[in-house]
Design an enzyme around this catalytic site. Structure first.
Site, PDB file in Angstrom:
ATOM      1  N   LYS A   1      35.808 -20.181  25.877  1.00 34.22           N
ATOM      2  CA  LYS A   1      34.789 -19.835  24.878  1.00 34.22           C
ATOM      3  C   LYS A   1      35.129 -18.498  24.227  1.00 34.22           C
ATOM      4  O   LYS A   1      35.596 -17.576  24.905  1.00 34.22           O
ATOM      5  CB  LYS A   1      33.409 -19.787  25.553  1.00 34.22           C
ATOM      6  CG  LYS A   1      32.242 -19.644  24.593  1.00 34.22           C
ATOM      7  CD  LYS A   1      30.911 -19.729  25.324  1.00 34.22           C
ATOM      8  CE  LYS A   1      29.718 -19.537  24.399  1.00 34.22           C
ATOM      9  NZ  LYS A   1      28.424 -19.629  25.103  1.00 34.22           N
TER      10      LYS A   1
ATOM     11  N   SER B   1      24.810 -22.623  23.399  1.00 28.44           N
ATOM     12  CA  SER B   1      25.797 -22.100  22.491  1.00 28.44           C
ATOM     13  C   SER B   1      27.236 -22.509  22.812  1.00 28.44           C
ATOM     14  O   SER B   1      28.114 -22.354  21.972  1.00 28.44           O
ATOM     15  CB  SER B   1      25.720 -20.573  22.498  1.00 28.44           C
ATOM     16  OG  SER B   1      26.080 -20.054  23.774  1.00 28.44           O
TER      17      SER B   1
ATOM     18  N   SER C   1      23.055 -22.340  27.871  1.00 27.78           N
ATOM     19  CA  SER C   1      24.175 -22.536  26.944  1.00 27.78           C
ATOM     20  C   SER C   1      25.384 -23.280  27.508  1.00 27.78           C
ATOM     21  O   SER C   1      26.297 -23.626  26.756  1.00 27.78           O
ATOM     22  CB  SER C   1      24.639 -21.183  26.394  1.00 27.78           C
ATOM     23  OG  SER C   1      23.730 -20.715  25.442  1.00 27.78           O
TER      24      SER C   1
END
Lengths: 435, 48
Positions: A26, A101, A125
């Site tokens: 990420k 997210s 997330s």
């Protein structure tokens, strides 16, 4: 490719279980010399001078980092529509959100682009996108994984965790990244056990709690049906199941958005155009700060900075921030009480399956409400996983399994037993057919 | 043809050990699938 070729020369007896396997990271986890943007214009061109502890651990495990994956800007969002760079699409239906997210992390694994990714979870997330994309996502206990090198959103809530297609691989990856770290004073000096050794498939006698608040109004009938069927499966496997109450859950969403936004308003003050990435044209220093932040941050980030700054201001601190922290304690006590009697808590990960992209763009409150079943876990700091447990209108449904502090092994044991007794984790979107 | 990633890590390690594939093959597979899919998925930003 050079790195991969070099790894091929390493003798098999020197390799671990993840050696040579590809992983995506990420983009809020810093990688030395590789641009790290947090999907924000304000970090455009930012090349970190060090790597996060988890990235160093992946390197030690011999994994091959393929690249950085998309996300909501600064991890603020539940649909991946807040990325300043590009949107992510759900591999099961390109018109639908992958969740957020860590939407890029979940979509990449679901689509079959890579078998492993790392995400981060502040209010759901990792688990929410894992549920939306039909993959396995673990939010470890707060302190289980070092946050050194994770760009901070809300420091008291953020945790890095693995996203994979099956429970065993998830357990292997958590084993590789977990552990105390001298660079992160909030990382816990608690021994990391072998999670894989706990995947016995046996959950006979295990005590499972189902909070009535997690199957109440707001959870779609389709999601509820799949989760109730999953709970029946756990009973068939020998677990005992009782209904319990987490009475302060109804306040969790409000408390979460006050606490996380307050921390974000402080953490994001460092992005001023001087030290990192983007710098706007300006006539003087004050204007430089103003223009950089006005042009560099997206709307959702600005909304949360304003909300957080307001909550922390002198006239409102007691009414909002202090009150939210008191609610947080009550939520933690709810979990403590249930865990006195039960081994795990189960329920849906999300109230609905993946919604359409653009559907809630002008309605942030509806998007926030999607986090209602995941934020209490972050407020309490306990670990939780989302695993695939069925489909509603051809979109994946996630089962959330919540455990006691530092007992990720028990969560994995339940998840693995369910996975071995079902076939949902083997379902794949059409992207897998691409040659 | 399904992806090489339709295997668990244990199966991939077994295949590597039996020389049915190499780590370079796995890396190539990841890049190829990202090339083929990511225009529509949008998951990846940058590649090594």
């Amino acid at each position: 490719m050079e790195e991969a070729a070099a790894k091929d020369q390493v003798p098999f007896e020197e390799r671990g279980p993840l050696f040579g396997l590809p992983i995506g990271v990420k983009d809020n986890i810093v990688t030395e010399g590789i641009e790290t943007t947090c999907a924000s214009k304000i970090l455009e061109g930012f090349n970190p001078i060090y790597s996060a502890t988890v990235v160093e651990k992946l390197r030690k495990a011999g994994m091959v980092t393929i690249g950085k994956v998309n996300m909501d800007e600064f991890a603020m969002g539940s649909a991946n529509e807040n990325s300043a760079i590009k949107k992510v699409h759900n591999p099961w239906d390109f018109d639908r959100a992958p969740g957020g997210s860590s939407g890029g992390s979940a979509a990449a694994v679901s689509a079959g682009e890579v078998p492993f990714t790392l995400g981060s979870d502040t209010g759901g997330s990792i688990r929410q996108p894992a549920a939306f994309c039909g993959v396995v996502g673990m939010k470890p206990t707060y302190g289980r994984v070092s946050r050194y090198g994770l760009v901070a959103f809300a420091s008291s809530l953020d945790q890095i965790g693995p996203i994979t297609r099956n429970v065993r691989d998830n357990a292997l990856l958590l084993e590789a990244i977990a552990g105390v770290d001298e660079h992160d004073s909030t990382s816990a000096n608690v021994e990391v056990p072998s999670y894989v050794d706990q995947l016995t498939g046996d959950i006979k006698g295990l005590k499972v709690a189902v909070p009535k608040e997690y199957l109440a109004e707001g959870v779609s009938e389709g999601v509820k049906a799949q989760v109730l069927a999953a709970i029946e499966k756990l009973k068939e496997l020998g677990a005992t199941v009782d209904e319990v109450s987490l009475p302060h859950s109804k306040y969790a969403l409000a408390a979460y958005y006050i606490i996380s936004s307050s921390e974000a308003s402080s953490n994001l003050s460092r992005f001023d155009g001087i030290r990192y990435g983007f710098r706007a044209e300006a006539d003087n220093l004050e204007d430089l700060y103003l223009q950089t932040r006005a042009q560099g941050f997206g709307d959702e980030v600005k909304r949360r900075i304003m909300l957080g700054t307001y909550s922390l201001s002198a006239g409102t601190y007691d009414a909002y921030y202090k009150k939210a922290q008191q609610v947080r304690t009550l939520i933690k006590q709810d979990f403590d009480k249930v865990f006195e009697e039960y081994d795990v808590i189960v329920g849906p990960t999300t109230p609905t399956t993946a919604f359409k992209l653009g559907e809630n763009l002008d309605d942030p409150m509806t998007v926030y409400a999607n986090d209602i079943l995941t934020v209490p876990i972050n407020l309490a700091g306990v670990p939780a996983i989302s695993i695939p447990c069925g489909f509603d209108n051809e979109m994946p449904v996630g089962l959330q399994i919540i455990g006691k502090y530092f007992e990720e092994g028990t969560i994995y044991r339940v998840a693995d037993a369910f996975e071995k007794a079902t076939d949902f984790h083997n379902a794949k979107p059409q992207t897998w057919e691409v040659k | 043809m399904m992806s090489l990633f339709d295997k668990t890590s244990a199966q991939l390690q077994e295949a590597l050990k039996n020389k049915e594939m190499t780590i370079a093959d796995l890396t190539t597979e990841a890049y190829a699938r990202i090339d083929a899919l990511d225009g529509e998925i949008g998951a990846f930003f940058s590649f090594k």
